[in-house]
Design a protein around this motif. Structure first.
Motif, PDB file in Angstrom:
ATOM      1  N   ILE A  36      -9.660 -11.966  34.638  1.00 53.61           N
ATOM      2  CA  ILE A  36      -8.236 -12.312  34.692  1.00 53.61           C
ATOM      3  C   ILE A  36      -7.998 -13.712  34.115  1.00 53.61           C
ATOM      4  CG2 ILE A  36      -6.334 -12.862  36.277  1.00 53.61           C
ATOM      5  CD1 ILE A  36      -7.461 -10.584  38.083  1.00 53.61           C
ATOM      6  N   ASN A  37      -8.854 -14.651  34.515  1.00 56.93           N
ATOM      7  CA  ASN A  37      -8.712 -16.027  34.015  1.00 56.93           C
ATOM      8  C   ASN A  37      -8.880 -16.093  32.506  1.00 56.93           C
ATOM      9  OD1 ASN A  37      -8.425 -16.788  36.676  1.00 56.93           O
ATOM     10  ND2 ASN A  37     -10.520 -17.582  36.891  1.00 56.93           N
ATOM     11  N   GLU A  38      -9.869 -15.372  31.996  1.00 52.17           N
ATOM     12  CA  GLU A  38     -10.180 -15.437  30.571  1.00 52.17           C
ATOM     13  C   GLU A  38      -9.172 -14.671  29.710  1.00 52.17           C
ATOM     14  OE1 GLU A  38     -12.361 -17.304  29.155  1.00 52.17           O
ATOM     15  OE2 GLU A  38     -13.296 -18.051  30.979  1.00 52.17           O
ATOM     16  N   LEU A  39      -8.388 -13.800  30.335  1.00 52.01           N
ATOM     17  CA  LEU A  39      -7.359 -13.072  29.590  1.00 52.01           C
ATOM     18  C   LEU A  39      -6.118 -13.917  29.349  1.00 52.01           C
ATOM     19  CD1 LEU A  39      -7.407  -9.433  31.026  1.00 52.01           C
ATOM     20  CD2 LEU A  39      -7.724 -10.104  28.649  1.00 52.01           C
ATOM     21  N   SER A  40      -6.080 -15.053  29.998  1.00 55.02           N
ATOM     22  CA  SER A  40      -4.906 -15.915  29.888  1.00 55.02           C
ATOM     23  C   SER A  40      -4.709 -16.385  28.452  1.00 55.02           C
ATOM     24  CB  SER A  40      -5.062 -17.123  30.812  1.00 55.02           C
ATOM     25  OG  SER A  40      -3.957 -17.973  30.700  1.00 55.02           O
ATOM     26  N   SER A  41      -3.510 -16.153  27.933  1.00 59.57           N
ATOM     27  CA  SER A  41      -3.164 -16.566  26.568  1.00 59.57           C
ATOM     28  C   SER A  41      -1.686 -16.910  26.511  1.00 59.57           C
ATOM     29  CB  SER A  41      -3.474 -15.422  25.583  1.00 59.57           C
ATOM     30  OG  SER A  41      -2.934 -15.703  24.309  1.00 59.57           O
ATOM     31  N   LEU A 129     -10.151  -9.536  22.132  1.00 57.46           N
ATOM     32  CA  LEU A 129     -11.125  -9.381  23.216  1.00 57.46           C
ATOM     33  C   LEU A 129     -12.553  -9.591  22.718  1.00 57.46           C
ATOM     34  CD1 LEU A 129      -9.647  -6.357  25.212  1.00 57.46           C
ATOM     35  CD2 LEU A 129      -9.616  -8.766  25.850  1.00 57.46           C
ATOM     36  N   TYR A 130     -12.852  -9.083  21.529  1.00 56.62           N
ATOM     37  CA  TYR A 130     -14.168  -9.339  20.930  1.00 56.62           C
ATOM     38  C   TYR A 130     -14.384 -10.848  20.749  1.00 56.62           C
ATOM     39  CZ  TYR A 130     -15.954  -4.694  19.599  1.00 56.62           C
ATOM     40  OH  TYR A 130     -16.485  -3.434  19.607  1.00 56.62           O
ATOM     41  N   SER A 131     -13.376 -11.508  20.191  1.00 62.28           N
ATOM     42  CA  SER A 131     -13.489 -12.947  19.943  1.00 62.28           C
ATOM     43  C   SER A 131     -13.648 -13.721  21.238  1.00 62.28           C
ATOM     44  CB  SER A 131     -12.253 -13.453  19.191  1.00 62.28           C
ATOM     45  OG  SER A 131     -12.104 -12.769  17.961  1.00 62.28           O
ATOM     46  N   ARG A 132     -12.891 -13.323  22.243  1.00 60.05           N
ATOM     47  CA  ARG A 132     -12.966 -13.979  23.543  1.00 60.05           C
ATOM     48  C   ARG A 132     -14.358 -13.799  24.157  1.00 60.05           C
ATOM     49  NH1 ARG A 132     -10.313 -18.219  25.383  1.00 60.05           N
ATOM     50  NH2 ARG A 132      -9.439 -18.005  27.468  1.00 60.05           N
ATOM     51  N   ALA A 133     -14.901 -12.600  23.989  1.00 63.66           N
ATOM     52  CA  ALA A 133     -16.234 -12.315  24.523  1.00 63.66           C
ATOM     53  C   ALA A 133     -17.276 -13.238  23.894  1.00 63.66           C
ATOM     54  CB  ALA A 133     -16.594 -10.849  24.270  1.00 63.66           C
TER      55      ALA A 133
END
Length: 336
Positions: A36-41, A129-133
């Motif tokens: 949830i935290n990492e989805l923040s944009s 999502l790939y980039s975030r990963a």
């Protein structure tokens, strides 16, 4: 529990999947919060779609595998939690892209993201999502981790392209089909287990054993998924029955039916694959039943699950090892 190498597929010995999940309950909660935290944009659409997909049910099986591997090897560290979230991000990105390629409108019983927001948004958020990963994995500061995940995503992409090449091709062999699912599906199961081992700092023999477990488990899961397309109901499956047929995918039940059916029966399946004909589902279903293609597919899945269990010999006895054994059994017993 002693190591078992026979999978009992009978309904009298059901596996309690929830009890397996409970072994990593607190860690899974931490992973969910991290996701949830990492989805923040500051891009609203990314937030909306990311939360829609990640929050849309699912077994969270791949992160669970990584956490179970870590616990079987000692303890869960912060880096395990980060990588469990990375694995789920990569998996979610592949689902977004898959649904666009397959033109699917249903995912886990709900409208797919591309059905809600369109194909372009789904592809771009999948890319995000790939980039975030990859941004998250760099935080582990472990070059081996980055090597594993970069190779994994390459193999997944190759598997997707191979599957595309096989679409509408009734001459696809079982060997070619297995090559696709080994890259497209099983490799992420394998990576989850391998990463759990790498972060725990175990021997290369243990790492390879756990990676093999994940690979065989992933193949077993996909084989059962393909069988369920011809035996489950829409509510249980969470997608439309006959989707694979409509997409012209030559899955193992169809490959076996072509090879083992009468000439008229084989022609029904061949024509349906070539034309991506969902309307032929009932006829194809009847051929699949007559040739016992589902039973064959389930036997092959059973073999893969047995290989997965055998690979766990590298682990010491523990409730977490037992849980991994039970997951292999669950993979061939499930109806969703």
């Amino acid at each position: 529990m002693a190591l078992q190498t026979h999978i009992d597929p009978s309904p009298t010995a059901p596996i309690d999947f929830e009890s397996i999940k409970n072994l990593t309950k607190s860690e899974a909660r931490a992973v969910d919060q991290l996701i949830i935290n990492e989805l923040s944009s500051d891009v609203v659409l990314i937030n909306q779609m990311g939360h829609y997909i990640v929050g849309n049910g699912g077994k969270r099986l791949r992160p669970m595998l990584l956490l179970l591997a870590a616990k079987a090897l000692g303890k869960v560290e912060d880096r395990h939690l980060i990588l469990a979230a990375v694995i789920e991000f990569i998996h979610t990105a592949t689902l977004l892209h898959d649904d666009v390629v397959d033109e699917s409108d249903l995912r886990r019983g709900k409208e797919s993201a591309n059905a809600v927001w369109g194909n372009a948004a789904s592809v771009l958020v999948g890319d995000y999502l790939y980039s975030r990963a990859f941004e998250m994995m760099v935080r582990t500061g472990n070059m081996r981790v980055m090597e594993i995940l970069s190779k994994t995503t390459t193999l997944i992409a190759e598997g997707e392209v191979l599957q595309l090449l096989n679409c509408n091709n009734p001459e696809t062999t079982e060997t070619k089909y297995l090559e696709v699912i080994s890259r497209k599906t099983a490799i992420l199961f394998s990576a989850a287990m391998r990463l759990g081992a790498v972060v725990s700092g175990v021997s290369s023999a243990t790492e390879e054993g756990l990676a093999k477990y994940g690979q065989h488990l992933g193949i077993a899961f996909q084989l059962i998924d393909d069988a369920l397309d011809y035996k489950a109901n829409k509510e249980e499956l969470g997608k439309n029955l006959g989707d694979d047929l409509a997409e012209g995918k030559p899955t193992l039940p169809l490959i076996y039916a072509i090879q083992n059916g009468s000439e008229p029966d084989a022609k029904i399946v061949v024509d349906a694959i070539q034309n991506g004909d969902r309307d032929a589902f009932n006829e194809v279903y009847a051929v699949v039943q007559r040739t016992q293609a589902i039973a064959y597919t389930e036997r092959r899945a059973d073999e893969e699950a047995e290989k997965a269990i055998d690979a766990l010999e590298v682990l010491p006895e523990s409730e977490y090892k037992d849980a991994l054994i039970q997951l292999a059994k669950f993979s061939v017993q499930r109806n969703y």
